[in-house]
Enzyme design. Sequence first.
Site, PDB file in Angstrom:
ATOM      1  CB  SER A  27       0.368   1.156   3.351  1.00  0.00           C
ATOM      2  OG  SER A  27       0.452   0.132   2.392  1.00  0.00           O
ATOM      3  N   GLY A  94       9.106  -1.809  -2.343  1.00  0.00           N
ATOM      4  CA  GLY A  94       8.798  -0.769  -3.307  1.00  0.00           C
ATOM      5  C   GLY A  94       8.685   0.597  -2.655  1.00  0.00           C
ATOM      6  NE  ARG A 122       8.179  -4.116  -7.193  1.00  0.00           N
ATOM      7  CZ  ARG A 122       7.520  -3.939  -6.055  1.00  0.00           C
ATOM      8  NH1 ARG A 122       8.082  -4.296  -4.905  1.00  0.00           N
ATOM      9  NH2 ARG A 122       6.317  -3.414  -6.057  1.00  0.00           N
ATOM     10  CB  SER A 167      -0.776   4.510  -6.573  1.00  0.00           C
ATOM     11  OG  SER A 167      -0.462   3.616  -5.516  1.00  0.00           O
ATOM     12  CD  GLN A 168       4.817   1.577  -3.738  1.00  0.00           C
ATOM     13  OE1 GLN A 168       5.937   1.478  -4.223  1.00  0.00           O
ATOM     14  NE2 GLN A 168       4.321   0.664  -2.917  1.00  0.00           N
ATOM     15  CD  GLU A 310      -3.608  -3.569  -1.900  1.00  0.00           C
ATOM     16  OE1 GLU A 310      -4.178  -2.884  -1.021  1.00  0.00           O
ATOM     17  OE2 GLU A 310      -3.526  -3.211  -3.103  1.00  0.00           O
ATOM     18  NE  ARG A 382       0.252  -8.230  -0.063  1.00  0.00           N
ATOM     19  CZ  ARG A 382      -0.041  -7.780   1.139  1.00  0.00           C
ATOM     20  NH1 ARG A 382      -0.499  -8.604   2.063  1.00  0.00           N
ATOM     21  NH2 ARG A 382       0.115  -6.518   1.457  1.00  0.00           N
ATOM     22  CE  LYS A 407       7.144  -6.693  -0.159  1.00  0.00           C
ATOM     23  NZ  LYS A 407       8.231  -5.721  -0.333  1.00  0.00           N
TER      24      LYS A 407
END
Length: 424
Positions: A27, A94, A122, A167-168, A310, A382, A407
């Site tokens: 991030s 994303g 997505r 939120s992205q 996440e 995840r 990833k």
Amino acid sequence: MTTPDPWPAPRAHAPVDLAVSLPGSKSLTNRALVLAALADGPSVVRRALRSRDTLLMAGALNALGAAIDVSGDDWAVTPGPLRGGSQVDCGLAGTVMRFVPPVAALAEGDVAFDGDPHMRNRPVGAMLAALRTLGVRLDDTDRLPFTLHGTGSVAGGEVVIDASASSQFVSALLLAGARYEKGVDVRHDGKPVPSQPHIEMTVAMLRQHGVEVDDSDANRWSVAPGTVRAVDHLIEPDLSNAGPFLALAAATGGRITVRDWPQRTTQGGDALREILTAMGCGVTLTEDGLTVTGPERLQGVDLDLHDVGELAPVVAALCALAEAPSHLRGIAHIRGHETDRLTALATELNALGAEVTEHDDGLSFRPAPLRGGLFHTYADHRMAHAAVILGAVTDGVLVENVATTGKTFPDFPGHWSGLFTAAG
């Protein structure tokens, strides 16, 4: 469903007692790269995470005219005139699919976006609609693939967006907003925005670059037009990626220290301290790092993970191992992550003997003995993290496509296996 090369998850036959160092935050790295590409001069992103997502971001920004040298641990970024006539591969990232279009809108010419097949499912439509409101020309679609028709500038101004899916959407507009003629004034209208710490991270980094941001009103963020100052960044360890390692201590009743855990951070993964404490773990933060000591028996929890979705797969794995019922809620939005994580977790945990009930916005757990079997990951890193935690305390867990962890974590299987070798 095909299951190529299922990976036997290493089994811990005794409590672990280890210290680990983790790669940098995805991030932070990807936000730093975007801001560096928009800045008024060269800068360096130090200890950048080298993973598929961050290399895709570097490749996208290079295609738009920046020069990013990823050959070392510290990535030098030289901004260049933004140009079109390029293609952007979003992969399964994303942040690339959502952060790069507002930047590409400042280029002159067409920029085509596509990614892995699952990325076409997505959500991105709300952000594309916002860009159209701000004066950007785009294909009439709300999914990948799409083409943006840049004119070299963006009018900017006020825009209302429903960011309840991610939120992205907000962070994407804020990151590029200072370069728009009128800046950008983003107002959210909808259900609560998930993962608020990620927006706070974006705002904090913008201010480090000298960008004026007003976030004093709830559900409104305003970025003034102006220069993005060149600033070097030192990337913190990825605290979300710490999840499986700290969970290993929790699951085995052992102890693990994650080195260099920041004393203060905007990363949502810092919530692991509170979550693991609630499950009965001992949690200590010192200058050396964060140490988690697992209990004799994991306690059940009732948690709202809306702001840290996440973390849900790792926490779900621990809930499946707890001695009392648990409930995770507030995470309907993770259905739109790399896969529908709620359905995927319920399906795969139940296949290993857990008693998991899926709800619209969460999962409920009842204690049940687990057994070995194949755990599908759905190309979701995840999900693989959840699988290896279960495999550490359950014989015969096989992880399908463990390589998907690349990833955000290079050579995760080798790193994870090395823990068990070190533990003897």
